[in-house]
Design a protein around this motif. Structure first.
Motif, short mmCIF file in Angstrom:
data_model
loop_
_atom_site.label_atom_id
_atom_site.label_comp_id
_atom_site.label_asym_id
_atom_site.label_seq_id
_atom_site.Cartn_x
_atom_site.Cartn_y
_atom_site.Cartn_z
N UNK A 11 0.72 -1.31 -0.05
CA UNK A 11 -0.16 0.09 -0.03
C UNK A 11 0.85 1.40 -0.02
N UNK A 12 2.08 1.30 0.62
CA UNK A 12 3.00 2.29 0.53
C UNK A 12 3.43 2.48 -0.69
N UNK A 13 4.01 1.58 -1.39
CA UNK A 13 4.41 1.54 -2.70
C UNK A 13 3.20 2.11 -3.52
N UNK A 14 1.88 1.89 -3.64
CA UNK A 14 0.93 2.27 -4.29
C UNK A 14 0.83 3.86 -4.35
N UNK A 15 0.86 4.45 -2.94
CA UNK A 15 1.04 5.75 -2.51
C UNK A 15 2.06 6.43 -3.20
N UNK A 16 3.18 5.93 -3.19
CA UNK A 16 4.34 6.30 -3.79
C UNK A 16 4.16 6.47 -5.20
N UNK A 17 3.72 5.33 -5.83
CA UNK A 17 3.49 5.44 -7.40
C UNK A 17 2.54 6.46 -7.65
N UNK A 18 1.52 6.54 -6.99
CA UNK A 18 0.21 7.47 -7.28
C UNK A 18 0.87 9.00 -7.10
N UNK A 19 1.76 9.28 -6.18
CA UNK A 19 2.10 10.40 -5.76
C UNK A 19 3.34 10.83 -6.81
N UNK A 20 4.09 10.10 -7.29
CA UNK A 20 4.99 10.39 -8.35
C UNK A 20 4.33 10.74 -9.67
N UNK A 21 3.41 9.72 -9.98
CA UNK A 21 2.69 10.06 -11.23
C UNK A 21 1.74 11.36 -11.60
N UNK A 22 1.16 11.85 -10.14
CA UNK A 22 0.65 13.18 -10.01
C UNK A 22 1.52 14.27 -10.17
N UNK A 23 2.65 14.20 -9.63
CA UNK A 23 3.68 15.16 -9.64
C UNK A 23 4.20 15.29 -11.08
N UNK A 24 4.33 14.17 -11.61
CA UNK A 24 4.75 14.27 -13.12
C UNK A 24 3.74 15.06 -13.97
N UNK A 25 2.34 14.84 -13.96
CA UNK A 25 1.32 15.54 -14.67
C UNK A 25 1.27 16.87 -14.23
N UNK A 26 1.37 17.16 -12.93
CA UNK A 26 1.76 18.60 -12.44
C UNK A 26 2.65 19.35 -13.29
N UNK A 27 3.93 18.50 -12.99
CA UNK A 27 5.11 19.24 -13.53
C UNK A 27 5.27 19.52 -14.84
N UNK A 28 4.10 18.68 -15.71
CA UNK A 28 4.26 18.96 -17.14
C UNK A 28 3.19 20.22 -17.31
N UNK A 29 2.24 20.36 -16.64
CA UNK A 29 1.17 21.52 -16.72
C UNK A 29 2.10 22.81 -16.32
N UNK A 30 2.77 22.61 -15.27
CA UNK A 30 3.63 23.88 -15.05
C UNK A 30 4.47 24.20 -15.90
N UNK A 31 5.48 23.21 -16.58
CA UNK A 31 6.32 23.60 -17.55
C UNK A 31 5.49 24.16 -19.04
N UNK A 32 4.43 23.67 -19.15
CA UNK A 32 3.59 24.29 -20.26
C UNK A 32 3.50 25.82 -20.20
N UNK A 33 2.83 25.91 -18.99
CA UNK A 33 2.48 27.29 -18.72
C UNK A 33 3.69 28.26 -18.89
N UNK A 34 4.79 27.81 -18.17
CA UNK A 34 5.99 28.35 -18.15
C UNK A 34 6.57 28.84 -19.48
N UNK A 35 6.48 27.84 -20.51
CA UNK A 35 6.86 28.02 -21.77
C UNK A 35 5.94 29.01 -22.62
N UNK A 36 4.66 29.03 -22.10
CA UNK A 36 3.75 29.84 -22.70
C UNK A 36 3.84 31.28 -22.44
N UNK A 37 4.15 31.31 -21.15
CA UNK A 37 4.40 32.86 -20.78
C UNK A 37 5.45 33.48 -21.48
N UNK A 38 6.93 32.74 -21.79
CA UNK A 38 8.06 33.03 -22.38
C UNK A 38 7.48 33.54 -23.88
N UNK A 39 6.77 32.49 -24.61
CA UNK A 39 6.30 32.96 -25.92
C UNK A 39 5.83 34.11 -25.86
N UNK A 40 4.57 34.32 -24.90
CA UNK A 40 3.79 35.39 -24.90
C UNK A 40 4.42 36.68 -24.93
#
Length: 135
Positions: A101-130
């Protein structure tokens, strides 16, 4: 702590007297169902292959989302290891459930962090382009 193997159903039309063969374990409580051993082996090999592919992709990209996904797949490799340790009697069942169960939480947390980091990277790159386009 000793765990007895689960009873095997041998009657009825769906079983037709079939009894799974067991492997003798040198550690732990004794018999190991060969189906479970095969499943754990396939799971371990498959997890390692996917982890190796993710590691290769991370080495090429060297970005935070790839690092997080690679770490999540690395944690996934640990699951069959813990399962094998439990089957062989090295890992008690209560610890097995806690670690899984701990591994399940770690895996889910890492995947959520990856998704969030992609969103923040996209927002950051759009801001530079704008800002470059508005000049």
């Amino acid at each position: 702590m000793h765990f007895a193997p689960a009873p095997v159903a041998t009657g009825g039309p769906e079983f037709d007297g079939f009894e799974p063969r067991v492997l003798e374990s040198t550690v732990g409580s004794g018999a190991v169902d060969w189906h479970l051993a095969l499943l754990l082996a396939l799971s371990g090999v498959g997890s390692l292959v996917v982890f190796a592919l993710a590691l290769s992709a991370f080495r090429r990209r060297r970005s935070l989302p790839y690092l997080l996904i690679t770490a999540a797949l690395g944690a996934l490799v640990l699951r069959p290891i813990v399962g094998t340790g439990t089957v062989l009697g090295y890992v008690p069942m209560d610890l097995h459930h806690t670690v899984e169960h701990l591994l399940d939480v770690v895996i889910a947390g890492l995947l959520i962090a990856a998704v969030v980091s992609v969103g923040s990277l996209e927002r950051g790159s759009r801001g530079v382009e704008e800002t470059e386009e508005s000049r």
